[in-house]
Design a protein around this motif. Sequence first.
Motif, PDB file in Angstrom:
ATOM      1  N   VAL A 211       0.830  -1.202   0.000  1.00 54.06           N
ATOM      2  CA  VAL A 211       0.000   0.000   0.000  1.00 54.06           C
ATOM      3  C   VAL A 211       0.867   1.256   0.000  1.00 54.06           C
ATOM      4  O   VAL A 211       0.644   2.186  -0.792  1.00 54.06           O
ATOM      5  N   SER A 212       1.866   1.290   0.866  1.00 56.36           N
ATOM      6  CA  SER A 212       2.722   2.477   0.952  1.00 56.36           C
ATOM      7  C   SER A 212       3.553   2.662  -0.315  1.00 56.36           C
ATOM      8  O   SER A 212       3.764   3.791  -0.764  1.00 56.36           O
ATOM      9  N   SER A 213       3.991   1.553  -0.916  1.00 57.40           N
ATOM     10  CA  SER A 213       4.759   1.644  -2.162  1.00 57.40           C
ATOM     11  C   SER A 213       3.896   2.159  -3.303  1.00 57.40           C
ATOM     12  O   SER A 213       4.361   2.937  -4.140  1.00 57.40           O
ATOM     13  N   ALA A 214       2.643   1.725  -3.324  1.00 60.76           N
ATOM     14  CA  ALA A 214       1.723   2.204  -4.358  1.00 60.76           C
ATOM     15  C   ALA A 214       1.541   3.715  -4.224  1.00 60.76           C
ATOM     16  O   ALA A 214       1.644   4.463  -5.210  1.00 60.76           O
ATOM     17  N   ALA A 215       1.284   4.169  -3.009  1.00 62.31           N
ATOM     18  CA  ALA A 215       1.080   5.598  -2.786  1.00 62.31           C
ATOM     19  C   ALA A 215       2.321   6.401  -3.156  1.00 62.31           C
ATOM     20  O   ALA A 215       2.222   7.470  -3.766  1.00 62.31           O
ATOM     21  N   ALA A 216       3.499   5.869  -2.808  1.00 62.53           N
ATOM     22  CA  ALA A 216       4.751   6.567  -3.112  1.00 62.53           C
ATOM     23  C   ALA A 216       4.984   6.680  -4.618  1.00 62.53           C
ATOM     24  O   ALA A 216       5.612   7.634  -5.088  1.00 62.53           O
ATOM     25  N   ALA A 217       4.464   5.710  -5.376  1.00 66.77           N
ATOM     26  CA  ALA A 217       4.629   5.712  -6.831  1.00 66.77           C
ATOM     27  C   ALA A 217       3.553   6.545  -7.526  1.00 66.77           C
ATOM     28  O   ALA A 217       3.549   6.652  -8.759  1.00 66.77           O
ATOM     29  N   GLY A 218       2.647   7.130  -6.764  1.00 61.16           N
ATOM     30  CA  GLY A 218       1.586   7.940  -7.352  1.00 61.16           C
ATOM     31  C   GLY A 218       0.339   7.174  -7.715  1.00 61.16           C
ATOM     32  O   GLY A 218      -0.548   7.689  -8.397  1.00 61.16           O
ATOM     33  N   THR A 219       0.250   5.916  -7.263  1.00 62.21           N
ATOM     34  CA  THR A 219      -0.931   5.081  -7.488  1.00 62.21           C
ATOM     35  C   THR A 219      -1.830   5.150  -6.260  1.00 62.21           C
ATOM     36  O   THR A 219      -1.421   4.760  -5.166  1.00 62.21           O
ATOM     37  N   THR A 220      -3.037   5.648  -6.419  1.00 62.11           N
ATOM     38  CA  THR A 220      -3.956   5.789  -5.277  1.00 62.11           C
ATOM     39  C   THR A 220      -4.382   4.419  -4.769  1.00 62.11           C
ATOM     40  O   THR A 220      -5.023   3.655  -5.503  1.00 62.11           O
ATOM     41  N   PRO A 221      -4.065   4.068  -3.524  1.00 64.31           N
ATOM     42  CA  PRO A 221      -4.473   2.766  -2.989  1.00 64.31           C
ATOM     43  C   PRO A 221      -5.864   2.827  -2.349  1.00 64.31           C
ATOM     44  O   PRO A 221      -6.134   3.684  -1.512  1.00 64.31           O
TER      45      PRO A 221
END
Length: 415
Positions: A211-221
Amino acid sequence: MNKATKTALCLLIAATAWSGIGQKPASAAAPVSIVLDGYPLPFPAAPKVVQGTTLVPFRAISEALGISVQWNASAKQITAVKTDKDSTKKVVLTVGSRSATVDGTKTALTVAPQMSGGSVLIPLSFFSQQFGAGVNWDQATHTVTIVSPQENMYTLAFYAISSFSESSLIPSFDAAAFGWSRIDDQGRFTTTGQDFKWPQAAGEVTPESLVSSAAAAGTTPYLMVFSGDTKLELTKATQEPELQASLIQQMVDTAKTNGFQGILLDLEGLGLTGDAAAVQASFNAFVQKAAAATHAQGLKLSIALPPLNGSFHGYDYKKLGTLADELIVMAYAYTDEKNPQPNDKVDAAIQLALKQVPASKLVLGVNLASENENTVNTKIGLAKRYNLKGIALWRLGFNKTNVWAKIGQSVDLNN
């Protein structure tokens, strides 16, 4: 009339009749059809072939590809503007003139645009050159085949059961919905169970790190919350006030605590039988409370819904569209989900939804379990044709390399 004359006349009539036997009457030119991304495109005026050049109705095709079109009746001039993320192209054509203007520069046409049935027809080859669509003319079938160019559009991927093998694709999407929670058979929120459950960590990779990696990459989790209604669990959860309040609070707390930026409700099965209006009213009330709680915490709310031309009628698209940030039209499960879904049904689902909800809020759900490399871009093409917000793909983990390659030709997954 003497006997000889009568005999000659009879012979002439007989010969004329005999000569016509076996001959087919002259037929009109075969009609021309247009197929866009593998599915027929309606058009107001028939395409023509003039001096060896195929002319097609400009507005019908342009608007289906998201190109803005304006018509100046007095000047008999049509202006088309296509805006991409990095550039804008402006094309001006005049009926009867073989000279067009592209971004201010004059360009020659093989055949001048012409009016037909109230539509402006232009050379197909020019359309392809200027707007990047792949085009083909099949003389045998009189069919114009158009493949839309790659487009930057909103994409959401579902991550659920057995999706880890393709977890590396998550940063390619604008959003990812993690299916790790559900409503149980008693109508209560849970992250345990047999299917939609909180997964175990795999070495250094944990659910929280995904979840945190997705958010960091600009992907809304999104935290996805799933439910069916086989044991009336969804009916219970949406109609009993105390259960409803507890369910909403736990969804929001779980999302906030674990770094999600939104909640996606995938609550299926309402309205198969009974009073559809009453069921819709109960679900609307539930979602209204969920939306208020979700938005109060700075979270987005997405709702996945069965299609309006499906079996479940407990969903009020119009009202739900005012409460949620987006609605996902799950336009599948019309047939065996191992086979491609019927394009006409998907088309109808979109058109019905558009009567209730603005295109800017609608996302087309595409089931990758059903589609293959020859069919997936037809579904995506329909989302483009109606200028929907985007597409939602169920799900990561099917490992269909050929399908992903095709999707990448239609949608920019690295935007």
